[in-house]
Design an enzyme around this catalytic site. Sequence first.
Site, PDB file in Angstrom:
ATOM      1  N   PHE A   1       2.857   6.578  -4.740  1.00  0.00           N
ATOM      2  CA  PHE A   1       4.106   7.193  -5.214  1.00  0.00           C
ATOM      3  C   PHE A   1       3.898   8.393  -6.150  1.00  0.00           C
ATOM      4  CE2 PHE A   1       7.192   3.401  -4.348  1.00  0.00           C
ATOM      5  CZ  PHE A   1       7.201   3.729  -3.012  1.00  0.00           C
ATOM      6  N   ARG A   2       2.638   8.799  -6.355  1.00  0.00           N
ATOM      7  CA  ARG A   2       2.356  10.110  -6.988  1.00  0.00           C
ATOM      8  C   ARG A   2       2.817  10.252  -8.431  1.00  0.00           C
ATOM      9  NH1 ARG A   2      -1.003  10.688  -3.008  1.00  0.00           N
ATOM     10  NH2 ARG A   2      -0.118  11.350  -1.036  1.00  0.00           N
TER      11      ARG A   2
ATOM     12  N   HIS B   1       3.224  14.118   1.242  1.00  0.00           N
ATOM     13  CA  HIS B   1       2.784  15.470   0.862  1.00  0.00           C
ATOM     14  C   HIS B   1       3.898  16.413   1.307  1.00  0.00           C
ATOM     15  CE1 HIS B   1      -1.319  14.197  -0.061  1.00  0.00           C
ATOM     16  NE2 HIS B   1      -1.337  13.525   1.076  1.00  0.00           N
TER      17      HIS B   1
ATOM     18  N   ASN C   1      -4.543   6.369  -7.189  1.00  0.00           N
ATOM     19  CA  ASN C   1      -4.983   7.774  -7.161  1.00  0.00           C
ATOM     20  C   ASN C   1      -3.886   8.730  -7.621  1.00  0.00           C
ATOM     21  OD1 ASN C   1      -3.506   7.261  -4.826  1.00  0.00           O
ATOM     22  ND2 ASN C   1      -4.650   8.701  -3.573  1.00  0.00           N
TER      23      ASN C   1
ATOM     24  N   ASP D   1       0.591   2.683   3.652  1.00  0.00           N
ATOM     25  CA  ASP D   1      -0.187   3.830   3.169  1.00  0.00           C
ATOM     26  C   ASP D   1       0.740   5.043   2.978  1.00  0.00           C
ATOM     27  OD1 ASP D   1      -2.292   5.270   2.244  1.00  0.00           O
ATOM     28  OD2 ASP D   1      -3.440   5.277   4.107  1.00  0.00           O
TER      29      ASP D   1
ATOM     30  N   HIS E   1       0.835  -1.204   0.000  1.00  0.00           N
ATOM     31  CA  HIS E   1       0.000   0.000   0.000  1.00  0.00           C
ATOM     32  C   HIS E   1       0.871   1.255   0.000  1.00  0.00           C
ATOM     33  CE1 HIS E   1      -3.883   1.977   1.802  1.00  0.00           C
ATOM     34  NE2 HIS E   1      -3.232   2.812   0.999  1.00  0.00           N
TER      35      HIS E   1
HETATM   36  O1  DOR Z   1      -4.551   9.903   4.108  1.00  0.00           O
HETATM   37  C1  DOR Z   1      -4.628   9.401   2.991  1.00  0.00           C
HETATM   38  N1  DOR Z   1      -3.806   9.798   2.011  1.00  0.00           N
HETATM   39  N2  DOR Z   1      -5.565   8.489   2.745  1.00  0.00           N
HETATM   40  C2  DOR Z   1      -5.832   8.068   1.497  1.00  0.00           C
HETATM   41  O2  DOR Z   1      -6.747   7.300   1.317  1.00  0.00           O
HETATM   42  C3  DOR Z   1      -5.054   8.581   0.354  1.00  0.00           C
HETATM   43  C4  DOR Z   1      -3.747   9.087   0.786  1.00  0.00           C
HETATM   44  C5  DOR Z   1      -3.097   9.947  -0.278  1.00  0.00           C
HETATM   45  O3  DOR Z   1      -3.024   9.482  -1.414  1.00  0.00           O
HETATM   46  O4  DOR Z   1      -2.661  11.044   0.020  1.00  0.00           O
HETATM   47 ZN    ZN Z   2      -3.832   4.717   0.843  1.00  0.00          ZN
END
Ligand code: DOR
Ligand code: ZN
Length: 432
Positions: free
Chosen positions: A60-61, A300, A91, A296, A57
């Site tokens: 990596f943007r 950022h 995402n 996860d 999970h």
């Molecule tokens: O806190 C989170 N950040 N939860 C998510 O489901 C997505 C993730 C993100 O991609 O920044």
């Molecule tokens: Zn996630």
Amino acid sequence: MLIRQGIVVTHRATARLDIRVRGETITEIAPEIAPEQDEEVVEASERLVLPGFIDSHVHFRDPGAPQKEDFFTGTLAALAGGVTTVLDMPNTQPPTDSRAHLVQKAAHVATKAVVDYGFYFGATDTNIEEAASVAGEVAAMKLYMGSSTGTLLVTEFSPIYRHFTTFPLDKPIAVHAEDEQSLKYFGGMGLQDHNQARPPLSAQIALSRAIAIAEKTGRRLHVAHTTTWRELELIQEARSKGVRVTCEVTPLHLFMTEEDQHRLRNFGKVNPPLRSRDDREALWRYFDDIDTIGTDHAPHTREEKDQPYSQAPSGMPGVQTMLPLLLNAASSGRVKLEEVVKRCVTNPIQIFGLKDKGTLEIGKDADIVLIDPNHEYVLADDQMLSKCGWTPFAGTKIKGQIQQVYLRGNLAYNQGNCLSTAGSGKAIRYSK
Ligand code: DOR
Ligand code: ZN
């Protein structure tokens, strides 16, 4: 190559063993193997020898937000953290929600990775048939029942039900189980406390729905980042009825609580949120029922996190700190290292069908981590190789240092240095 007399840890046992590697593969494991002429010998008698960890999970943007992370920096952070395989979430920008976007993403990252990788496919309201048609090329589907970073979201019964019945039943659908309607309700109250703004109730509602539909459709469900006592009760109850549900926890939720979010403010903001002490303790109490630990990893930038609460994005980095934190948990007696290996290697391989990966098994990829179990150090922002350059665990004392990491038999990381070149990480093949 022969890795000699290391303290080898698998999900089954810990034992002093020799491991022979030929090319990219483990070919022999035994209490004692005689070196061949000219064979490279790595003396590991002072080392823990672990299989490369699998972080199932990460975010990596790439493509889309390279200022936060790209596939090179993300996989570099993974490597330094003893993680040799990552499964990347959909995402990105564009989201991995069509065959074209999947192909585009695969081509885009292929020259950047330094660990092996696979992708999730992102569910939308309309990509039901397309998702099923690419199932064999991805690790799993990801379905966001509540909104988070990015645009992926599926809240209506009809597309959820259709995805659950159309995507191959044995291939997991991983759900982000927070209920959108209740998130909107609580989110609209102007609360600054993240655990109140996205309360346990939202997770309970979404997970109940997902489990009920999985039960009805007989499909495999994987619950991403379980964070609450109530979710674990729901999962246990579902399993007792034969529902095929597996679940994940993150180190964030195992090692922090809402008090840390108050301390870290926006930097401790994550979806689902850091929870109460009671919920955190429940994760440890139910540890036997937890199948995978995934980070996860959601980098950022500091600038983004420094915005006002309502604008600051959710998520924290974690791919580099998972194994160190779990080594700590093992040395403090909270968990057995074998149980960690089971959740970070053995179970992800099985759940996601990672064909060539193993828990130090003959015939499988030689992904191997050597650790000095006695070396102590303190986690700091400047050690982090993620582009975001910070960790919520700065200041945490760690016992056990990752020294060498082999990716498919190649020494890819040695005492702080990455030795491999961008593009040496390969796309995973799937057995289902
Ligand atoms: O806190 C989170 N950040 N939860 C998510 O489901 C997505 C993730 C993100 O991609 O920044
Ligand atoms: Zn996630």
